[in-house]
Design a protein around this motif. Structure first.
Motif, PDB file in Angstrom:
ATOM      1  N   ASP A 162      -5.890   0.262   3.946  1.00 19.37           N
ATOM      2  CA  ASP A 162      -7.296  -0.124   3.769  1.00 19.37           C
ATOM      3  C   ASP A 162      -7.794   0.405   2.432  1.00 19.37           C
ATOM      4  OD1 ASP A 162      -7.615  -1.479   6.191  1.00 19.37           O
ATOM      5  OD2 ASP A 162      -7.980   0.393   7.270  1.00 19.37           O
ATOM      6  N   ILE A 163      -8.246  -0.502   1.568  1.00 19.04           N
ATOM      7  CA  ILE A 163      -8.772  -0.144   0.250  1.00 19.04           C
ATOM      8  C   ILE A 163     -10.239  -0.555   0.191  1.00 19.04           C
ATOM      9  CG2 ILE A 163      -8.530  -0.482  -2.245  1.00 19.04           C
ATOM     10  CD1 ILE A 163      -5.611  -1.403  -1.647  1.00 19.04           C
ATOM     11  N   LYS A 164     -11.085   0.376  -0.224  1.00 19.17           N
ATOM     12  CA  LYS A 164     -12.504   0.058  -0.405  1.00 19.17           C
ATOM     13  C   LYS A 164     -12.848   0.250  -1.877  1.00 19.17           C
ATOM     14  CE  LYS A 164     -15.653   0.602   2.679  1.00 19.17           C
ATOM     15  NZ  LYS A 164     -16.637   1.098   3.668  1.00 19.17           N
ATOM     16  N   VAL A 165     -13.273  -0.851  -2.532  1.00 15.12           N
ATOM     17  CA  VAL A 165     -13.581  -0.841  -3.956  1.00 15.12           C
ATOM     18  C   VAL A 165     -15.093  -0.861  -4.139  1.00 15.12           C
ATOM     19  CG1 VAL A 165     -13.289  -2.045  -6.158  1.00 15.12           C
ATOM     20  CG2 VAL A 165     -11.453  -2.110  -4.440  1.00 15.12           C
ATOM     21  N   PRO A 166     -15.679   0.201  -4.730  1.00 16.33           N
ATOM     22  CA  PRO A 166     -17.133   0.178  -4.971  1.00 16.33           C
ATOM     23  C   PRO A 166     -17.489  -0.918  -5.964  1.00 16.33           C
ATOM     24  CG  PRO A 166     -16.222   2.390  -5.246  1.00 16.33           C
ATOM     25  CD  PRO A 166     -15.062   1.447  -5.174  1.00 16.33           C
ATOM     26  N   ILE A 167     -18.577  -1.596  -5.694  1.00  9.93           N
ATOM     27  CA  ILE A 167     -19.078  -2.639  -6.584  1.00  9.93           C
ATOM     28  C   ILE A 167     -20.520  -2.301  -6.929  1.00  9.93           C
ATOM     29  CG2 ILE A 167     -19.669  -5.078  -6.803  1.00  9.93           C
ATOM     30  CD1 ILE A 167     -16.689  -4.627  -6.870  1.00  9.93           C
ATOM     31  N   ALA A 168     -20.818  -2.205  -8.217  1.00  7.15           N
ATOM     32  CA  ALA A 168     -22.181  -1.901  -8.651  1.00  7.15           C
ATOM     33  C   ALA A 168     -22.891  -3.206  -9.032  1.00  7.15           C
ATOM     34  CB  ALA A 168     -22.139  -0.909  -9.812  1.00  7.15           C
ATOM     35  N   ALA A 169     -23.664  -3.166 -10.091  1.00  8.25           N
ATOM     36  CA  ALA A 169     -24.454  -4.342 -10.457  1.00  8.25           C
ATOM     37  C   ALA A 169     -23.610  -5.329 -11.260  1.00  8.25           C
ATOM     38  CB  ALA A 169     -25.662  -3.917 -11.268  1.00  8.25           C
ATOM     39  N   GLY A 170     -23.887  -6.621 -11.053  1.00  5.86           N
ATOM     40  CA  GLY A 170     -23.262  -7.662 -11.834  1.00  5.86           C
ATOM     41  C   GLY A 170     -24.064  -7.933 -13.097  1.00  5.86           C
ATOM     42  N   PRO A 171     -23.744  -8.992 -13.829  1.00  8.63           N
ATOM     43  CA  PRO A 171     -22.671  -9.947 -13.546  1.00  8.63           C
ATOM     44  C   PRO A 171     -21.291  -9.334 -13.792  1.00  8.63           C
ATOM     45  CG  PRO A 171     -23.643 -10.416 -15.671  1.00  8.63           C
ATOM     46  CD  PRO A 171     -24.473  -9.327 -15.075  1.00  8.63           C
ATOM     47  N   PHE A 172     -20.250 -10.017 -13.263  1.00 12.30           N
ATOM     48  CA  PHE A 172     -18.903  -9.474 -13.308  1.00 12.30           C
ATOM     49  C   PHE A 172     -18.019 -10.325 -14.218  1.00 12.30           C
ATOM     50  CE2 PHE A 172     -20.817  -8.441  -9.219  1.00 12.30           C
ATOM     51  CZ  PHE A 172     -20.787  -7.052  -9.287  1.00 12.30           C
ATOM     52  N   ASP A 173     -17.431  -9.649 -15.209  1.00  9.06           N
ATOM     53  CA  ASP A 173     -16.529 -10.328 -16.139  1.00  9.06           C
ATOM     54  C   ASP A 173     -15.088 -10.251 -15.676  1.00  9.06           C
ATOM     55  OD1 ASP A 173     -18.687 -10.835 -17.881  1.00  9.06           O
ATOM     56  OD2 ASP A 173     -18.493  -8.834 -18.741  1.00  9.06           O
ATOM     57  N   SER A 174     -14.737  -9.165 -14.978  1.00  8.50           N
ATOM     58  CA  SER A 174     -13.362  -9.023 -14.498  1.00  8.50           C
ATOM     59  C   SER A 174     -13.311  -8.008 -13.363  1.00  8.50           C
ATOM     60  CB  SER A 174     -12.432  -8.572 -15.632  1.00  8.50           C
ATOM     61  OG  SER A 174     -12.787  -7.280 -16.083  1.00  8.50           O
ATOM     62  N   VAL A 223     -18.829 -12.640  -5.969  1.00  8.87           N
ATOM     63  CA  VAL A 223     -18.979 -11.200  -5.734  1.00  8.87           C
ATOM     64  C   VAL A 223     -20.442 -10.809  -5.836  1.00  8.87           C
ATOM     65  CG1 VAL A 223     -18.346  -8.899  -6.537  1.00  8.87           C
ATOM     66  CG2 VAL A 223     -16.655 -10.739  -6.563  1.00  8.87           C
ATOM     67  N   ALA A 224     -20.939 -10.110  -4.821  1.00  5.75           N
ATOM     68  CA  ALA A 224     -22.334  -9.654  -4.794  1.00  5.75           C
ATOM     69  C   ALA A 224     -22.440  -8.246  -5.364  1.00  5.75           C
ATOM     70  CB  ALA A 224     -22.855  -9.677  -3.361  1.00  5.75           C
ATOM     71  N   SER A 225     -23.594  -7.926  -5.933  1.00  9.73           N
ATOM     72  CA  SER A 225     -23.840  -6.596  -6.472  1.00  9.73           C
ATOM     73  C   SER A 225     -24.029  -5.577  -5.358  1.00  9.73           C
ATOM     74  CB  SER A 225     -25.082  -6.603  -7.369  1.00  9.73           C
ATOM     75  OG  SER A 225     -24.902  -7.420  -8.496  1.00  9.73           O
ATOM     76  N   ASN A 226     -23.604  -4.347  -5.638  1.00 10.24           N
ATOM     77  CA  ASN A 226     -23.888  -3.183  -4.785  1.00 10.24           C
ATOM     78  C   ASN A 226     -23.378  -3.322  -3.350  1.00 10.24           C
ATOM     79  OD1 ASN A 226     -25.301  -1.861  -6.950  1.00 10.24           O
ATOM     80  ND2 ASN A 226     -26.992  -3.250  -6.568  1.00 10.24           N
ATOM     81  N   THR A 227     -22.265  -4.014  -3.194  1.00 14.28           N
ATOM     82  CA  THR A 227     -21.604  -4.136  -1.889  1.00 14.28           C
ATOM     83  C   THR A 227     -20.103  -3.979  -2.100  1.00 14.28           C
ATOM     84  OG1 THR A 227     -23.293  -5.700  -1.131  1.00 14.28           O
ATOM     85  CG2 THR A 227     -21.265  -5.583   0.149  1.00 14.28           C
ATOM     86  N   PRO A 228     -19.439  -3.035  -1.420  1.00 16.37           N
ATOM     87  CA  PRO A 228     -18.019  -2.794  -1.686  1.00 16.37           C
ATOM     88  C   PRO A 228     -17.130  -3.952  -1.255  1.00 16.37           C
ATOM     89  CG  PRO A 228     -18.739  -1.516   0.202  1.00 16.37           C
ATOM     90  CD  PRO A 228     -19.973  -2.134  -0.377  1.00 16.37           C
ATOM     91  N   LEU A 229     -15.998  -4.078  -1.946  1.00 21.56           N
ATOM     92  CA  LEU A 229     -14.938  -4.990  -1.526  1.00 21.56           C
ATOM     93  C   LEU A 229     -14.042  -4.253  -0.537  1.00 21.56           C
ATOM     94  CD1 LEU A 229     -13.703  -6.567  -4.892  1.00 21.56           C
ATOM     95  CD2 LEU A 229     -15.065  -7.701  -3.145  1.00 21.56           C
ATOM     96  N   ASP A 230     -13.670  -4.918   0.547  1.00 23.36           N
ATOM     97  CA  ASP A 230     -12.743  -4.355   1.520  1.00 23.36           C
ATOM     98  C   ASP A 230     -11.435  -5.134   1.433  1.00 23.36           C
ATOM     99  OD1 ASP A 230     -14.289  -2.283   2.860  1.00 23.36           O
ATOM    100  OD2 ASP A 230     -15.560  -3.924   3.548  1.00 23.36           O
TER     101      ASP A 230
END
Length: 407
Positions: A162-174, A223-230
């Protein structure tokens, strides 16, 4: 800072609170506002100041305002102290935060306007070195990785990480996730979600090598801002694998990098000395070998092949002969049989199993003894092998008459 900063920002230098953490590498774009209603803005004249009254950061980005050439380069990116200084001609400027650097910023600072010079009404003067203090909230979420119990306690077996990747604010380039799999692990599949959104392999992301997950433009748009990827990454533990099989992961979201490898410079807080007593325990799936050597009772050098043992997860199962997890059959040449078994996750390095003979070598008595064996996961194959000696006695026939007796 941890507490609200209530000092009024009037363009003069301010003593920054001790709790304020400078953010390096934050990119800004500075754009001159050159005209209104096609009339050039000249702040050396009263008419120029009259023209900009009531201007807002949002308003100047559309008619009747005209914008000049934006400046967005290394001269408008913050240094280690969280600041940049830029010399500019007199005028009105729109300032926008456009890049986060290696920071988990939960949202950019609001766009703002600044004039050069800036009127200091309190002290009745013009400020030519205007100080501005935009602030950001920074997420404290960390990249994490954990391991689940395998699908089987014998090999080959599937293990889900199980990997949890923090996601902050977008927009996302990569967005790039790199998992340098141990040679004893083989990539099988993955499931990537963010809240209710499930990403599709091939459309939203690609998987290459061993292994690199890279989001496509289509996936980045979802990909949404401020929601981690699981991420649930499934790997197969290969037959014959022994010892501690740990696994790390590296991620890059835009310019932000992080790693679960304590030796990496991208590990939160910097690399950790392997000799540190608090060196983190890596997520790991641990395996050991249960080896049985069958021999004649009283003679360990005379080995026996063809003995079969049931392996059980509890003494009760072994006594009843139910729920066998695997079998071991001894070889005729050396009397040895073995089975690789799961012993635990992370820092759990041993596990008890029970064995009972279910088939004896020809001419020998079947033993109903239940034996507990602690299987360990060591640093090497030798360290990970536990050998259990099991004796067997020969069958005996009926008593025969003494040769030459009267009977």
């Amino acid at each position: 800072p941890s507490q609200a900063w209530t000092t009024k920002n009037d363009g003069n230098p301010i003593d920054v609170p001790a709790g304020a953490v400078p953010l390096k590498g934050v990119q800004f774009k500075v754009t001159p506002v050159t005209a209104k209603d096609a009339v050039a803005i000249d702040l050396t004249t009263p008419a120029g100041w009259d023209a900009i009254q009531g201007a807002t950061a949002a308003g100047v980005q559309a008619a009747p305002w005209t914008l000049g050439t934006a400046i967005e380069d290394s001269t408008t990116k913050t240094g280690a102290d969280g600041t940049f200084t830029k010399a500019l001609p007199k005028g009105l400027y729109l300032v926008q935060e456009t890049g986060h650097g290696n920071n988990q910023i939960s949202g950019p600072a609001a766009d703002f306007l600044v004039t050069l010079p800036f009127p200091d009404a309190t002290n009745n003067k013009w400020i030519y070195a205007v100080h501005v203090y935009p602030k950001n909230d920074v997420s404290k979420e960390k990249l994490t990785k954990s391991v689940n119990d395998p699908s089987l306690i014998t090999q080959p077996a599937d293990v889900v990480w199980d990997i949890k990747v923090p996601i902050a604010a977008g927009p996302f380039d990569s967005i790039l996730i790199t998992d340098p799999l141990d040679s004893r692990l083989t990539y099988k599949s993955e499931v990537i979600t963010q809240g209710e959104t499930k990403f599709a392999k091939g459309t939203d992301y690609t998987v290459t090598g061993k292994i690199v997950i890279e989001f496509t433009d289509t996936g980045l748009g979802k990909v949404a801002s401020n929601t981690p990827l699981d991420i649930k990454l499934t790997t197969t533990v290969a037959e014959g694998s022994l010892g501690v099989i740990d696994n790390t992961v590296d991620v890059m979201v835009n310019d932000w990098k992080s790693s679960t490898d304590p030796s990496s410079p991208d590990y939160p807080g910097g690399p950790v000395d392997p000799g540190d007593p608090d060196y983190p325990v890596l997520p790991a799936t641990n395996w050991g070998k249960l080896q049985v050597t069958k021999h004649v009772t009283g003679d360990v050098t005379t080995v026996l092949g063809g003995a079969e043992f049931g392996v059980y997860a509890s003494a009760a199962d072994a006594a009843a002969g139910t729920s066998v997890v695997g079998t071991i059959t001894t070889d005729a040449a050396d009397g040895i049989g073995s089975l690789n078994l799961f012993v635990g996750n992370n820092d759990v390095m041993e596990k008890s199993y029970w064995i009972k003979e279910i088939k004896a070598p020809a001419g020998y008595v079947l033993s109903d003894t239940v034996r507990e064996v602690k299987v360990v996961a060591g640093a090497t194959a030798v360290d990970s092998t536990v050998n259990q000696l099991v004796p067997n006695t020969k069958h005996t026939g009926p008593m025969l008459p003494v040769t030459g007796s009267s009977g």
